[in-house]
Each structure stands twice: as structure tokens, then as C-alpha cells.
Design an enzyme around this catalytic site. Structure first.
Site, PDB file in Angstrom:
ATOM      1  N   CYS A  97       0.823  -1.219   0.000  1.00  0.00           N
ATOM      2  CA  CYS A  97       0.000   0.000   0.000  1.00  0.00           C
ATOM      3  C   CYS A  97       0.857   1.268   0.000  1.00  0.00           C
ATOM      4  CB  CYS A  97      -1.011  -0.051   1.149  1.00  0.00           C
ATOM      5  SG  CYS A  97      -2.360   1.134   0.926  1.00  0.00           S
ATOM      6  N   HIS A 204      -3.782  -4.953   0.639  1.00  0.00           N
ATOM      7  CA  HIS A 204      -3.228  -5.288   1.959  1.00  0.00           C
ATOM      8  C   HIS A 204      -3.186  -6.801   2.168  1.00  0.00           C
ATOM      9  CE1 HIS A 204      -2.742  -1.367   3.990  1.00  0.00           C
ATOM     10  NE2 HIS A 204      -3.698  -0.971   3.175  1.00  0.00           N
ATOM     11  N   GLU A 206      -1.445  -8.531   4.136  1.00  0.00           N
ATOM     12  CA  GLU A 206      -1.265  -8.919   5.544  1.00  0.00           C
ATOM     13  C   GLU A 206      -2.598  -9.123   6.259  1.00  0.00           C
ATOM     14  OE1 GLU A 206      -1.085  -5.916   4.429  1.00  0.00           O
ATOM     15  OE2 GLU A 206      -1.948  -4.517   5.879  1.00  0.00           O
TER      16      GLU A 206
END
Ligand code: MN
Length: 227
Positions: A97, A204, A206
Site C-alpha cells: 500500500c 493489503h 497482511e
């Protein structure tokens, strides 16, 4: 011994730390004060750049758009120096990001400061909750590192991703190539083909720590950092 992966300072650290751990790396959450850039590059085997607020447009020579928020001059300074040192040392880098945007700016690129007002699109790039909600699909360039890592998760050349960003890459830095686009043409991934491992994604990964859907990206970083 698991390779030590330096993680850029971030306010939402736990998912990054857990993703690196699950991928077999040794997560090292950095702080500006305790971890000078030269020491980080000397002591880590890979670098993970994290999400966050907007990069100061002065960094790419533009006046600030009214929607630009959360500029943190200290963080910009630290991360840009970190990227420059990591690229110079050919350290494996995964950028998420804001991290993708920082990497592009550090290497000489620029950003779209506000997608809604400067591009205008029906594709939802700002879907904050739930953090792993699929917001839109992205293309995946055949033969790219992204394609190799995501394998069978790429169906008919596309990958479903989450999205929470109002900025995006505009001018691509020299040495980088676009390997993923949203349906509206917004850049969703950059790679530096001549690097050992250098991949940035606009979504994202994660946040999918529970399902493991994007664990291959972290595994790619850890694998490149292991030698
Ligand atoms: Mn997006």
C-alpha cells in the site's frame, strides 16, 4: 535460523508481524529512534514496507492536494532512505500500500494524490471494513513474479483483492514495471525485474493472515531473504 525481516514502523503492526512469522521469517518491527537506516540494512535479510498515510507530495515536486492527510515528514524521510539503501544493496523488498507508493517515490516516480477527484472511477478502492473484504479484482501479468507467487489463486488472469487507498502510483519510477492493474487502470502492483526480489502491491495482503490467501507473497520475500 529464520531470516530477519525488517518491518517499517506502522500503527497496525500485528498482521505484518504474524504474516512474516507464518512465512518462516523472523519479524523485526523497526522504530525511527532505535534503528538507524544503515544499521537496519546491515542487520536484516529482507525489508517489508507497510501501509499508512500519504507521502508528502513535495517529495515528488507537487503542491499538496486538499485531500492529502496524515503527512509524517519523519516517516517519509526514514522510509525513503530505507528504500534507497535496500535497493542499492539488492535487499529483498516487499512493499504494501503506502509502501508501494513510498518505493515508487523514492525511486523517482510520482503519485495520483486523490483517486476520486483526479481519476474518477466506479471501482471501490476505499473499503476499510472488514479489512479482508474483497473490494475489486486485479489483473496479473503473465510471467511476472506476482503470477509465479500466486499460482493457482490467479483465475483467468485475475485475483480478488481488498482495497483501502485514495492515492495510487502515477509516473512509474525507472527500473520498475507494472504487473497488476485494477479494472479502471489504477496500478495495483510494481516489480523491479533486475532486483533479487522487489514487489510492491497496492492492496493489503497482511490482512488475510487468517485464511493465508496472500501468504505466498510473504513466503516469496522470506525465501529470497534466505541464502
Ligand atoms: Mn485498489
Amino acid at each position: 535460523m529464520p531470516p530477519r525481516i525488517a518491518i517499517a514502523p506502522c500503527r497496525r503492526m500485528p498482521d505484518y508481524v504474524e504474516s512474516v512469522r507464518l512465512a518462516g521469517g523472523d519479524p523485526w518491527a523497526l522504530s525511527y529512534a532505535a534503528d538507524p537506516v544503515e544499521a537496519v540494512v546491515a542487520a536484516c535479510a529482507g525489508l517489508l514496507l507497510t501501509g499508512g498515510a500519504d507521502v508528502d507530495p513535495a517529495r515528488y515536486g507537487e503542491p499538496r492536494h486538499a485531500t492529502v492527510t496524515g503527512v509524517d515528514v519523519e516517516r517519509d524521510e526514514y522510509e525513503i532512505a530505507l528504500v534507497e539503501a535496500a535497493l542499492a544493496a539488492d535487499l529483498p523488498v516487499l512493499a504494501v500500500c503506502r509502501g508501494l507508493q513510498v518505493m515508487n517515490v523514492a525511486a523517482g516516480g510520482s503519485l495520483i494524490q486523490d483517486i476520486p477527484s483526479q481519476v474518477g472511477t466506479a471501482v471501490p478502492h476505499q473499503v476499510p471494513e472488514p479489512k479482508d473484504a474483497v473490494a475489486h479484482g486485479v489483473s496479473v501479468a503473465p510471467g511476472s513474479r506476482l503470477a509465479a507467487l500466486m499460482g493457482a489463486a490467479v483465475v483467468a488472469g485475475r485475483l480478488p483483492v481488498n482495497s483501502r487507498h485514495h492515492q495510487a502510483v502515477r509516473r512509474i519510477a525507472d527500473g520498475f514495471v507494472v504487473t497488476s492493474l485494477a479494472p479502471d487502470g489504477i496500478v495495483e502492483a510494481l516489480e523491479r525485474p533486475q532486483a533479487r526480489f522487489c514487489l510492491g502491491v497496492q492492496w493489503h495482503p497482511e490482512n488475510f493472515v487468517e485464511s493465508g490467501a496472500f501468504l505466498p507473497l510473504f513466503a516469496g520475500l522470506v525465501s529470497a531473504a534466505t541464502r
